[in-house]
Write an enzyme that holds these catalytic residues in place. Structure first.
Site, PDB file in Angstrom:
ATOM      1  N   ARG A 163       0.840  -1.209   0.000  1.00  0.00           N
ATOM      2  CA  ARG A 163       0.000   0.000   0.000  1.00  0.00           C
ATOM      3  C   ARG A 163       0.875   1.259   0.000  1.00  0.00           C
ATOM      4  NH1 ARG A 163      -3.025  -3.737  -0.394  1.00  0.00           N
ATOM      5  NH2 ARG A 163      -5.122  -3.942   0.444  1.00  0.00           N
ATOM      6  N   SER A 235     -10.540  -1.480   4.039  1.00  0.00           N
ATOM      7  CA  SER A 235      -9.730  -1.628   5.256  1.00  0.00           C
ATOM      8  C   SER A 235      -9.372  -0.248   5.799  1.00  0.00           C
ATOM      9  CB  SER A 235      -8.432  -2.371   4.947  1.00  0.00           C
ATOM     10  OG  SER A 235      -8.698  -3.621   4.386  1.00  0.00           O
ATOM     11  N   GLU A 331      -4.761   3.033   6.909  1.00  0.00           N
ATOM     12  CA  GLU A 331      -4.623   2.966   5.447  1.00  0.00           C
ATOM     13  C   GLU A 331      -5.384   4.149   4.849  1.00  0.00           C
ATOM     14  OE1 GLU A 331      -5.400  -0.835   3.418  1.00  0.00           O
ATOM     15  OE2 GLU A 331      -6.304   0.323   1.807  1.00  0.00           O
TER      16      GLU A 331
HETATM   17  N1  EPU Z   1     -10.077 -11.988  10.198  1.00  0.00           N
HETATM   18  C1  EPU Z   1     -10.581 -11.923  11.480  1.00  0.00           C
HETATM   19  N2  EPU Z   1     -11.713 -11.190  11.687  1.00  0.00           N
HETATM   20  C2  EPU Z   1     -12.364 -10.561  10.687  1.00  0.00           C
HETATM   21  C3  EPU Z   1     -11.877 -10.673   9.372  1.00  0.00           C
HETATM   22  C4  EPU Z   1     -10.712 -11.362   9.146  1.00  0.00           C
HETATM   23  O1  EPU Z   1     -10.043 -12.477  12.416  1.00  0.00           O
HETATM   24  O2  EPU Z   1     -13.380  -9.908  10.990  1.00  0.00           O
HETATM   25  C5  EPU Z   1      -8.805 -12.687   9.979  1.00  0.00           C
HETATM   26  C6  EPU Z   1      -8.972 -14.041   9.352  1.00  0.00           C
HETATM   27  O3  EPU Z   1      -8.126 -14.927  10.011  1.00  0.00           O
HETATM   28  C7  EPU Z   1      -8.495 -13.867   7.938  1.00  0.00           C
HETATM   29  C8  EPU Z   1      -7.495 -12.745   8.065  1.00  0.00           C
HETATM   30  O4  EPU Z   1      -7.986 -11.929   9.138  1.00  0.00           O
HETATM   31  O5  EPU Z   1      -7.910 -15.011   7.470  1.00  0.00           O
HETATM   32  C9  EPU Z   1      -7.378 -11.895   6.813  1.00  0.00           C
HETATM   33  O6  EPU Z   1      -8.673 -11.421   6.450  1.00  0.00           O
HETATM   34  P1  EPU Z   1      -9.060 -11.030   4.947  1.00  0.00           P
HETATM   35  O7  EPU Z   1      -8.748 -12.152   4.033  1.00  0.00           O
HETATM   36  O8  EPU Z   1     -10.462 -10.539   4.955  1.00  0.00           O
HETATM   37  O9  EPU Z   1      -8.039  -9.894   4.574  1.00  0.00           O
HETATM   38  P2  EPU Z   1      -7.520  -8.604   5.347  1.00  0.00           P
HETATM   39  O10 EPU Z   1      -6.094  -8.845   5.696  1.00  0.00           O
HETATM   40  O11 EPU Z   1      -8.411  -8.212   6.464  1.00  0.00           O
HETATM   41  C10 EPU Z   1      -6.618  -7.539   3.133  1.00  0.00           C
HETATM   42  C11 EPU Z   1      -6.667  -6.233   2.464  1.00  0.00           C
HETATM   43  C12 EPU Z   1      -8.009  -6.046   1.757  1.00  0.00           C
HETATM   44  C13 EPU Z   1      -8.167  -7.163   0.740  1.00  0.00           C
HETATM   45  C14 EPU Z   1      -8.095  -8.491   1.486  1.00  0.00           C
HETATM   46  C15 EPU Z   1      -8.137  -9.688   0.561  1.00  0.00           C
HETATM   47  C16 EPU Z   1      -5.250  -4.754   3.771  1.00  0.00           C
HETATM   48  C17 EPU Z   1      -5.204  -3.619   4.726  1.00  0.00           C
HETATM   49  N3  EPU Z   1      -6.465  -5.162   3.437  1.00  0.00           N
HETATM   50  O12 EPU Z   1      -7.591  -7.514   4.186  1.00  0.00           O
HETATM   51  O13 EPU Z   1      -7.969  -4.819   1.053  1.00  0.00           O
HETATM   52  O14 EPU Z   1      -9.395  -7.070   0.056  1.00  0.00           O
HETATM   53  O15 EPU Z   1      -6.842  -8.582   2.209  1.00  0.00           O
HETATM   54  O16 EPU Z   1      -6.940  -9.820  -0.094  1.00  0.00           O
HETATM   55  O17 EPU Z   1      -4.202  -5.235   3.334  1.00  0.00           O
HETATM   56  C18 EPU Z   1      -8.470  -2.517   1.348  1.00  0.00           C
HETATM   57  O18 EPU Z   1      -7.261  -2.324   1.302  1.00  0.00           O
HETATM   58  O19 EPU Z   1      -9.284  -1.578   1.473  1.00  0.00           O
HETATM   59  C19 EPU Z   1      -8.971  -3.877   1.282  1.00  0.00           C
HETATM   60  C20 EPU Z   1     -10.248  -4.195   1.420  1.00  0.00           C
END
Ligand code: EPU
Length: 335
Positions: A163, A235, A331
């Site tokens: 990012r 996010s 972010e």
């Molecule tokens: N998780 C939780 N609680 C929740 C949601 C997720 O514990 O409420 C845990 C789960 O273990 C899951 C892990 O967090 O495996 C990761 O969750 P997720 O796959 O939803 O991804 P994220 O890390 O929360 C990132 C990006 C998103 C992108 C997703 C999918 C960042 C800051 N965010 O989110 O990007 O869509 O991966 O690749 O890197 C954005 O930047 O606006 C965005 C939505």
């Protein structure tokens, strides 16, 4: 075109009220260059606003908002394996992804359904489901808002990070992206390694380009709130990166902590999990809240102000700090 006192509510996905003293749009580079040479942007506080999908307005904007409306997607070069395409910074990102999939070009499909405009993709280095914009960006064209000088740099010179890019560092503020070039593959190289992408594509009948796009859309629609219904900016925080040693300490107390080890041994920790562990998931204070299905997404249920959302985010940050000794970084850009 320059407009005065423009309401920005429809220009930010949080749906926040904010008035821009001046609002300038351009749909050709010439319009922008003319405005620069006529001094219309000189000595003003400039805010570049694309799709408004990563911004939190906490007040009115005293300076000038610049909003690109440069459209157009073109084929640039082609060989047996790859095609280079370019798009104007004002093209809706997902229109470009849809177009690439319809033309059988692979590289952008995992980035389906991300709100925002093309111009933000190199700035923010958008990423999702195992892919980042930097994997395909080969060139970026941008204009110096003070001098009107047109510059082009290669993707490899953009200092891309998580990012992050040169446009958020050295080239912050005075430059605006007008066009971006992407190198896409004619022979799909499909990536279904992240989370439940494989499972979802299998459910749709197998791994192919249109199914990956559809799978990503389905997953995003299930997990993330639709900004046209519930205001949000995806996010709110970045996933924090901790050192190998810090991870080892965290794992002793929290053996289930979700993380992703990076090539240098450090690890990206799931901020959503940290926030959920602190009890915030689904929390609501007035019209500001934490999404019930994705704890990393803060939402505006209707009439929340930017200040209320910011204050909630600060409380979340403090509780994560107290419990895990990890400092979350935003972010979303606060204005
Ligand atoms: N998780 C939780 N609680 C929740 C949601 C997720 O514990 O409420 C845990 C789960 O273990 C899951 C892990 O967090 O495996 C990761 O969750 P997720 O796959 O939803 O991804 P994220 O890390 O929360 C990132 C990006 C998103 C992108 C997703 C999918 C960042 C800051 N965010 O989110 O990007 O869509 O991966 O690749 O890197 C954005 O930047 O606006 C965005 C939505």
């Amino acid at each position: 075109m320059t407009y005065k006192n423009v309401q920005l509510r429809n220009y930010n996905t949080f749906g926040l009220y904010s008035i821009a003293k001046e609002f300038f749009t351009f749909n050709t580079e010439k319009m922008l260059l003319d405005a620069i040479s006529e001094g219309k942007l000189r000595d003003k506080n400039v805010l570049i606003l694309g799709g408004g999908s990563n911004i939190l307005f906490t007040d009115n904007v005293e300076g000038i908002v610049i909003h690109p409306e440069t459209k157009g997607i073109s084929f640039e070069e082609r060989n047996d394996d790859r095609v280079i395409i370019s798009a104007g910074s004002g093209v809706q990102w997902d229109d470009l992804v849809k177009w690439s999939v319809e033309n059988g070009l692979s590289g952008l499909e995992n980035l389906s359904f991300i709100p925002g405009l093309v111009g933000a993709t190199p700035v923010q280095n958008i990423g999702a489901y195992g892919v980042e914009a930097s994997d395909t960006i080969v060139k970026v064209r941008f204009i110096d808002l003070e001098t009107g000088k047109i510059n082009e740099i290669k993707g490899s010179e953009c200092s891309f990070g998580y990012r992050n890019s040169i446009f958020k560092q050295e080239l912050r503020k005075h430059f605006i992206v007008t066009r971006v070039w992407y190198s896409l593959s004619l022979h799909p190289v499909l990536n279904t390694t992240y989370g439940d992408v494989k499972e979802e594509t299998d459910r749709l009948g197998g791994t192919n380009l249109p199914n990956i796009r559809q799978a990503i859309i389905n997953i995003r629609q299930r997990k993330l709130p639709d900004p046209s219904i519930t205001g949000n900016a995806g996010s709110f925080f970045r996933n924090p990166v901790v050192t190998q040693e810090e991870l080892a300490i965290l794992k002793k107390s929290f053996p289930d902590i979700p993380h992703f080890v990076l090539s240098d041994g450090s690890a990206k920790v799931a901020a959503a999990w940290l926030i959920e562990q602190c009890g915030w998931k689904g929390y609501r204070r007035g019209d500001a809240g934490v999404h019930p299905r994705q704890a990393l997404v803060l939402v505006n249920y209707g009439k929340a102000t930017g200040k209320e959302i910011l204050s909630l985010s600060e409380d979340i940050k403090s509780s994560v700090e107290n419990r895990f000794k990890i400092t979350l970084c935003r972010e979303v850009e606060v204005v």
